[in-house]
Design a protein around this motif. Sequence first.
Motif, short mmCIF file in Angstrom:
data_model
loop_
_atom_site.label_atom_id
_atom_site.label_comp_id
_atom_site.label_asym_id
_atom_site.label_seq_id
_atom_site.Cartn_x
_atom_site.Cartn_y
_atom_site.Cartn_z
N GLN B 85 0.83 -1.20 0.00
CA GLN B 85 0.00 0.00 0.00
C GLN B 85 0.87 1.25 0.00
OE1 GLN B 85 -2.01 2.68 0.78
NE2 GLN B 85 -3.35 2.03 2.45
N PRO B 86 0.58 2.19 -0.89
CA PRO B 86 1.44 3.37 -0.97
C PRO B 86 1.38 4.25 0.28
CG PRO B 86 -0.44 3.58 -2.46
CD PRO B 86 -0.44 2.19 -1.94
N ARG B 87 0.25 4.24 0.98
CA ARG B 87 0.16 5.13 2.13
C ARG B 87 0.82 4.49 3.33
NH1 ARG B 87 -5.06 7.65 5.34
NH2 ARG B 87 -3.92 9.43 6.12
N THR B 88 1.80 5.18 3.88
CA THR B 88 2.46 4.64 5.06
C THR B 88 2.33 5.57 6.26
OG1 THR B 88 4.52 5.65 4.38
CG2 THR B 88 4.17 3.37 3.69
N VAL B 89 1.83 6.78 6.02
CA VAL B 89 1.74 7.75 7.11
C VAL B 89 0.36 7.69 7.75
CG1 VAL B 89 1.90 10.18 7.71
CG2 VAL B 89 3.40 9.24 5.96
N PHE B 90 0.29 7.18 8.99
CA PHE B 90 -0.97 7.11 9.71
C PHE B 90 -0.80 7.71 11.10
CE2 PHE B 90 -1.30 3.74 6.60
CZ PHE B 90 -2.56 3.94 6.09
N PRO B 91 -0.83 9.02 11.20
CA PRO B 91 -0.62 9.63 12.51
C PRO B 91 -1.68 9.15 13.51
CG PRO B 91 -0.64 11.28 10.76
CD PRO B 91 -1.11 10.00 10.16
N PRO B 92 -1.26 8.86 14.76
CA PRO B 92 -2.19 8.34 15.77
C PRO B 92 -3.42 9.23 15.95
CG PRO B 92 0.06 8.42 16.62
CD PRO B 92 0.10 9.03 15.26
N ALA B 93 -3.22 10.53 15.82
CA ALA B 93 -4.35 11.44 16.05
C ALA B 93 -5.45 11.19 15.03
CB ALA B 93 -3.87 12.89 15.96
N ILE B 94 -5.05 10.90 13.78
CA ILE B 94 -6.06 10.69 12.74
C ILE B 94 -6.76 9.35 12.93
CG2 ILE B 94 -6.37 10.40 10.25
CD1 ILE B 94 -4.32 12.52 9.80
N VAL B 95 -5.99 8.33 13.34
CA VAL B 95 -6.60 7.02 13.62
C VAL B 95 -7.61 7.18 14.76
CG1 VAL B 95 -6.18 4.65 14.34
CG2 VAL B 95 -4.56 5.78 12.81
N GLN B 96 -7.20 7.95 15.77
CA GLN B 96 -8.07 8.18 16.93
C GLN B 96 -9.37 8.85 16.49
OE1 GLN B 96 -7.80 7.26 20.10
NE2 GLN B 96 -9.81 8.22 20.46
N GLU B 97 -9.22 9.87 15.64
CA GLU B 97 -10.37 10.61 15.15
C GLU B 97 -11.32 9.67 14.40
OE1 GLU B 97 -9.12 14.06 12.84
OE2 GLU B 97 -10.92 13.79 11.61
N ARG B 98 -10.72 8.80 13.56
CA ARG B 98 -11.55 7.91 12.77
C ARG B 98 -12.26 6.89 13.66
NH1 ARG B 98 -12.26 7.21 7.36
NH2 ARG B 98 -11.48 9.33 7.46
N SER B 99 -11.55 6.39 14.67
CA SER B 99 -12.18 5.38 15.51
C SER B 99 -13.31 6.03 16.33
CB SER B 99 -11.13 4.68 16.38
OG SER B 99 -11.13 5.18 17.70
N GLU B 100 -13.12 7.29 16.68
CA GLU B 100 -14.17 8.03 17.39
C GLU B 100 -15.41 8.18 16.50
OE1 GLU B 100 -15.67 9.44 20.72
OE2 GLU B 100 -13.78 8.36 20.43
N SER B 101 -15.15 8.49 15.23
CA SER B 101 -16.27 8.66 14.31
C SER B 101 -16.98 7.33 14.07
CB SER B 101 -15.76 9.29 13.01
OG SER B 101 -16.28 8.63 11.89
N LEU B 102 -16.21 6.22 14.03
CA LEU B 102 -16.83 4.90 13.88
C LEU B 102 -17.71 4.59 15.10
CD1 LEU B 102 -13.95 2.61 12.51
CD2 LEU B 102 -16.01 3.29 11.31
N ARG B 103 -17.21 4.97 16.28
CA ARG B 103 -17.91 4.64 17.52
C ARG B 103 -19.24 5.41 17.59
NH1 ARG B 103 -18.54 6.24 22.52
NH2 ARG B 103 -17.34 8.15 22.23
N THR B 104 -19.19 6.70 17.20
CA THR B 104 -20.39 7.52 17.37
C THR B 104 -21.34 7.41 16.18
OG1 THR B 104 -19.15 9.39 16.49
CG2 THR B 104 -19.27 9.20 18.88
N LYS B 105 -20.78 7.34 14.95
CA LYS B 105 -21.67 7.35 13.78
C LYS B 105 -21.81 5.99 13.12
CE LYS B 105 -20.25 12.06 12.67
NZ LYS B 105 -19.17 12.67 11.92
#
Lengths: 294, 392
Positions: B85-105
């Motif tokens: 996969q070309p994308r290797t940059v996954f800052p923890p803050a963005i993962v956190q944000e996404r998991s929060e959005s998964l949890r709520t929405k």
Amino acid sequence: MTLQQKSSQSKVAKRQIRICIASNAGGSGKTTAAVHLAYAIAHKGFKVTIIELDISSSLSTFTGLSMNPEPQDSIAAVFEPDFAGNYPLKPVWVEKTDKITAIQGGEAIERVIREIPLNPRGHYLLKDRLEDYPLAADVILFDTPATLEPMGVVALAASTHVLSPIKPENKDAEGFAGFIRWYFRQLSELRLRPKPEILGFVPNRVDWAETAMHRNFLGLNKQGKLRTDIDLSDTLPVLIEEMGIHCFPAIRQSNYYLNASLERLPLQLYRPGCDAIKDFDPITAKIVELLTEA
Amino acid sequence: MAAQTKKLGGLRDSFQGAREYQQIEGLQSEVEELKAEVARLKSLELDSLQQSQLEGQIAELTAQLAARSGIHRIAVGKIDRDEAQPRTVFPPAIVQERSESLRTKGQLTPIIVIPTGDRYKLFEGELRWRGAQKLGWEELEAVFLTVAASLNATEIFERQVVTSIQSQRLHDLDIAEAIIKLTVDRYPNWAGRETEIPKALHAALRQMEREGTAPDFNALKIADPQTQQLWLDSLENKDEEKQIFQTILGLQLHPASINKHILPLLKVSDDVKAAIREYGIEGSKAKQIDRLTPEYLGQSDEDALKIRAEVIQQITEDKLSLIETKMLIEDTIDTHAPTPVIKPDRVVRVTVKVNKLLADINTAQELADLERALKEIQKALKIKRSDLQQLT
């Protein structure tokens, strides 16, 4: 139907339609379809050019043009590097119409076939020519050989539409599935834009009265009507329509075509008012619609 | 009837093959059309409406796949990250944000996976997958990209790059590495000479600039493949350069901008690259940090590394802007660097010479000659400046 087509009114086309008449089976009636469609469209008042990309020179059978013209008088001239727009057009059936011309193939294109892989624009050459030096025709019909490489590809690249005549028999029907695979592969590999659309598939040389295999493949009865007593889901027209490809009504086998070719005439001129020729009407109507729609 | 079915049954099988080709071609054109539309949108200044259009189109691709083979619930544990996969940059803050959005929405759109045996390779949706793992979810909704099975690894990678660029989630460093990887995958003549690729591109662009033959890349990058090919064909005797341009234009990227802003990131030191991957530091800031070399700071390698680590920490913790980053870097250099050596002033000497020349000029022709010479010098200066930017 009038014989004096010369006097028929000229119509103005909104766009040029270039149709690749192709199938990967021999004897499916490609040349027969090309000449009869040419006459039918011209009869509606549009200018038509038939371009023969086949070595067999079968176009001369129906038109009376001499077989195997010299390279400079054939489509081979158009592939020459110094081509400057002087298409070797030959008027056909001149006593009856001034709207149909042809560019012949024949043995002269053998060299073209060998050299296409060496040319940097290769399969796009004919398309380039027709764009750089537009032909004064409303409809161009490419009559292609049964072997699709390379002339079928050359024609496809130059076309706006594809029409595939096919005999409804097992070898030819399997071949048609192969033809569709070929078509989509070419679209991907040549990245043709805009994409040449499949105008439709035409069951051709159909003998529903005498040949059971024809009836079975098309789901027709002996009168040429759709059968209602059997499941049609595995018939050729249904399989093709399932893919979103149009299927024209069948064109019947008729000895009149053969007889007409002996006179070097299309059936419309050989036997005016003959019923069989009406089988081409739906295709003609579709092409006229494409020519005139906004 | 039974006899007929038997006779014609094989025909349906033959058409199945034809149908697959139709689907492959259809998907390719859809992706292509999507690509073109996205490129058009990206050439504009994106307002929030257009941004949402862009996202809408990626959603549409997902919907098209869903329509083809349905939406499936698959086990999170059966999903493998695609190592290529070309994308290797996954800052923890963005993962956190996404998991929060998964949890709520909840999961709003299915991820795209490629079924392989009894497992699934992730094609699109790594953030959602990571977010789901964080939440301890057992299943995710997915659509299947079965067509990819017939593509080779290079093609899969290229499509991932394209979808990722479209959704603007690839870091500049990812794009730089993807361009090198794609070039080498497609043209093995570059294997083992990866570092020469940016240099070759740079040299080719410089030559075009000098000869005034550079095309309008803004138009060319979004042109159809045939138009691009026409231009590529015009690069005679430059097969290797052609390969690089082909890769970049194929991704609908701007070769000059790739040369100037993207590829130079490959040269930043390893600790700065690691910081990019961990914190998602932007390329422009990374290049600033990379200025803090041992030579420039007058420090040992180890000390320079320590200084850079402190700077990186400050940039990420205080969320410094680019200008603030630049100021911090200047301060750091001032604090650590020894007094720069003053070189004999060559500029003064050149000016004196030009003034002398001016005094000697008597005719308009001579003046015009001098003006032309100055223009040449200006051109050379411009090129030199871009050279320097390439180096730093």
